[in-house]
Design an enzyme around this catalytic site. Structure first.
Site, PDB file in Angstrom:
ATOM      1  N   SER A   3       1.089  -1.424  -0.401  1.00  0.00           N
ATOM      2  CA  SER A   3       0.331  -0.128  -0.142  1.00  0.00           C
ATOM      3  C   SER A   3       0.792   1.606  -0.132  1.00  0.00           C
ATOM      4  CB  SER A   3      -0.603  -0.013   1.447  1.00  0.00           C
ATOM      5  OG  SER A   3      -1.580   1.114   1.260  1.00  0.00           O
ATOM      6  N   TYR A  40      -6.148   7.103  -6.232  1.00  0.00           N
ATOM      7  CA  TYR A  40      -5.352   6.262  -5.942  1.00  0.00           C
ATOM      8  C   TYR A  40      -5.213   6.121  -4.191  1.00  0.00           C
ATOM      9  CZ  TYR A  40      -0.520   4.475  -4.985  1.00  0.00           C
ATOM     10  OH  TYR A  40       1.013   3.839  -4.416  1.00  0.00           O
ATOM     11  N   LYS A  47      -5.842   2.284  -2.257  1.00  0.00           N
ATOM     12  CA  LYS A  47      -5.200   1.889  -1.410  1.00  0.00           C
ATOM     13  C   LYS A  47      -6.014   1.003  -0.540  1.00  0.00           C
ATOM     14  CE  LYS A  47      -1.883   1.098  -4.107  1.00  0.00           C
ATOM     15  NZ  LYS A  47      -0.864  -0.423  -4.024  1.00  0.00           N
TER      16      LYS A  47
HETATM   17  N1  LIG Z   1       7.681   3.738  -4.888  1.00  0.00           N
HETATM   18  C1  LIG Z   1       6.719   5.196  -4.627  1.00  0.00           C
HETATM   19  O1  LIG Z   1       7.329   5.926  -4.152  1.00  0.00           O
HETATM   20  C2  LIG Z   1       5.493   4.149  -3.862  1.00  0.00           C
HETATM   21  C3  LIG Z   1       4.638   4.688  -2.947  1.00  0.00           C
HETATM   22  C4  LIG Z   1       3.878   4.464  -2.102  1.00  0.00           C
HETATM   23  C5  LIG Z   1       3.790   2.833  -2.907  1.00  0.00           C
HETATM   24  N2  LIG Z   1       4.091   1.819  -3.319  1.00  0.00           N
HETATM   25  C6  LIG Z   1       3.436   1.198  -4.162  1.00  0.00           C
HETATM   26  O2  LIG Z   1       4.351   0.338  -4.196  1.00  0.00           O
HETATM   27  C7  LIG Z   1       4.028  -0.553  -5.471  1.00  0.00           C
HETATM   28  C8  LIG Z   1       5.106  -1.102  -6.728  1.00  0.00           C
HETATM   29  O3  LIG Z   1       5.137   0.670  -7.082  1.00  0.00           O
HETATM   30  P1  LIG Z   1       6.687   1.189  -7.563  1.00  0.00           P
HETATM   31  O4  LIG Z   1       7.008   2.700  -7.204  1.00  0.00           O
HETATM   32  O5  LIG Z   1       7.420  -0.152  -7.805  1.00  0.00           O
HETATM   33  O6  LIG Z   1       6.250   0.624  -9.410  1.00  0.00           O
HETATM   34  P2  LIG Z   1       6.134   0.552 -10.407  1.00  0.00           P
HETATM   35  O7  LIG Z   1       8.208   0.698 -10.586  1.00  0.00           O
HETATM   36  O8  LIG Z   1       5.597   0.922 -11.916  1.00  0.00           O
HETATM   37  O9  LIG Z   1       6.135  -1.200 -10.700  1.00  0.00           O
HETATM   38  C9  LIG Z   1       4.708  -0.787 -11.213  1.00  0.00           C
HETATM   39  C10 LIG Z   1       4.487  -2.265 -11.195  1.00  0.00           C
HETATM   40  O10 LIG Z   1       2.922  -2.920 -11.618  1.00  0.00           O
HETATM   41  C11 LIG Z   1       2.467  -3.503 -12.598  1.00  0.00           C
HETATM   42  N3  LIG Z   1       0.964  -3.014 -13.578  1.00  0.00           N
HETATM   43  C12 LIG Z   1       1.499  -1.427 -13.864  1.00  0.00           C
HETATM   44  N4  LIG Z   1      -0.419  -1.863 -14.266  1.00  0.00           N
HETATM   45  C13 LIG Z   1      -0.853  -2.719 -14.370  1.00  0.00           C
HETATM   46  C14 LIG Z   1      -1.873  -4.187 -14.322  1.00  0.00           C
HETATM   47  N5  LIG Z   1      -2.616  -2.887 -14.847  1.00  0.00           N
HETATM   48  N6  LIG Z   1      -1.831  -4.657 -14.241  1.00  0.00           N
HETATM   49  C15 LIG Z   1      -1.164  -5.173 -13.774  1.00  0.00           C
HETATM   50  N7  LIG Z   1       0.210  -5.332 -13.353  1.00  0.00           N
HETATM   51  C16 LIG Z   1       0.565  -3.451 -13.525  1.00  0.00           C
HETATM   52  C17 LIG Z   1       4.131  -3.131 -13.487  1.00  0.00           C
HETATM   53  O11 LIG Z   1       3.975  -3.718 -14.962  1.00  0.00           O
HETATM   54  P3  LIG Z   1       4.779  -3.746 -16.465  1.00  0.00           P
HETATM   55  O12 LIG Z   1       5.089  -2.220 -15.398  1.00  0.00           O
HETATM   56  O13 LIG Z   1       5.052  -4.905 -16.564  1.00  0.00           O
HETATM   57  O14 LIG Z   1       3.544  -2.359 -16.595  1.00  0.00           O
HETATM   58  C18 LIG Z   1       4.961  -3.114 -12.296  1.00  0.00           C
HETATM   59  O15 LIG Z   1       5.685  -4.108 -12.484  1.00  0.00           O
HETATM   60  C19 LIG Z   1       2.691  -0.248  -6.108  1.00  0.00           C
HETATM   61  O16 LIG Z   1       1.671  -1.143  -5.202  1.00  0.00           O
HETATM   62  C20 LIG Z   1       2.796   1.509  -5.117  1.00  0.00           C
HETATM   63  O17 LIG Z   1       1.200   1.978  -5.701  1.00  0.00           O
HETATM   64  C21 LIG Z   1       5.084   2.599  -4.248  1.00  0.00           C
END
Ligand SMILES: NC(=O)c1ccc[n+]([C@@H]2O[C@H](COP(=O)([O-])OP(=O)(O)OC[C@H]3O[C@@H](n4cnc5c(N)ncnc54)[C@H](OP(=O)(O)O)[C@@H]3O)[C@@H](O)[C@H]2O)c1
Length: 248
Positions: A137, A151, A155
């Protein structure tokens, strides 16, 4: 141990897959558009001596969910990390400017999609009397973000799902928790200046933003045998800072 990690083709999901691989788990990651990046993650795990595979899953297309879980095979742990980002944070868009279609699409993918994914893996976990489920989340769930909030709302629904599931599946040996990421440094480019990132870091207890590897270690703990009886918990990573998003 066999782990299914959604959204393992980049960011926190990829780091989590690599960390599980290092810990000796067999890993199946899902990708949506990033087949090449997923193949690279699989290759890195295999080169380090681990077992890995990649399957396609699109949370927006529910018909892909059960087949992806079937292709993965029986799993001991599920990390529900993938996210359909959608319209997150254009400060210029007011709450009343978000069309019903965007609300529906965000909830369809990020809430119903994850519920269907759990439904696909939970019966096997129950039968084997062991399972770990970790939802990834965001601080945006509890703290909100400037902008319309679709969003964060989606979450927050995962927090409710996790707590309900903890009661539902605990008696069958399945523990369910939420890892709440704050602003986390990944390879993804952000529409945020370094100055803003530094300011947010300054509002965290440890005065630093977490990396994807930091989150990965937390998720691996929650989603492994090392977690012996922690369930129904919402664990906030140190990158979460009270109201820090409002520095943006
Ligand atoms: N990074 C941050 O600052 C942050 C902060 C708070 C929470 N989060 C949470 O952490 C998690 C990972 O974030 P991240 O920053 O690592 O994101 P990210 O690098 O953008 O990766 C997102 C992943 O989700 C996949 N995805 C996107 N749309 C999808 C869909 N419709 N169906 C299935 N898979 C899908 C993407 O697959 P493809 O690339 O193959 O399309 C990718 O593997 C998420 O749940 C996000 O909400 C991140």
């Amino acid at each position: 141990m066999h782990v299914l990690i959604t959204g393992g083709s980049s960011g926190i999901g990829a780091a989590t897959a690599l960390a599980y691989g290092k810990a000796g788990a067999r890993v199946t990651i899902t990708y949506n558009t990033g087949a090449d990046r997923a193949a690279e993650v699989v290759k890195r795990i295999e080169e380090a001596g681990g077992g890995a595979a990649a399957v396609h899953l699109d949370l927006e297309d529910h018909s892909t969910i059960a087949p992806a879980a079937a292709q993965a095979g029986p799993v001991d742990a599920l990390v529900a990390n993938a996210v359909r980002w959608g319209t997150i944070m254009p400060n210029s868009v007011a709450f009343e400017g978000i069309p019903a279609a965007e609300w529906s699409a965000a909830l369809h993918a990020n809430v119903v999609g994850n519920a269907l994914l759990v439904q696909a893996v939970l019966p096997g976990m129950r039968r084997r009397g062991f399972g770990r489920i970790v939802f990834v989340s965001s601080g945006a769930a509890e703290e909100g973000l400037p902008g319309p909030g679709v969003y964060g709302t989606a979450k927050m629904a995962l927090h409710g799902m996790a707590r309900a599931l903890a009661w539902d599946a605990g008696k069958d040996g399945v523990l369910v928790n939420v890892a709440v990421a704050g602003l986390t440094v990944t390879e993804r480019e952000r529409p945020v200046s370094q100055e803003a990132l530094d300011a947010i870091a300054g509002h965290t207890p440890s005065r630093r933003l977490s990396t994807a590897d930091d989150l990965a270690e937390l998720i691996v703990f929650l989603g492994s045998e090392a977690n012996r009886n922690l369930t129904g918990e919402i664990i906030r990573d140190g990158s979460n800072a009270g109201r820090s998003a409002h520095v943006l």
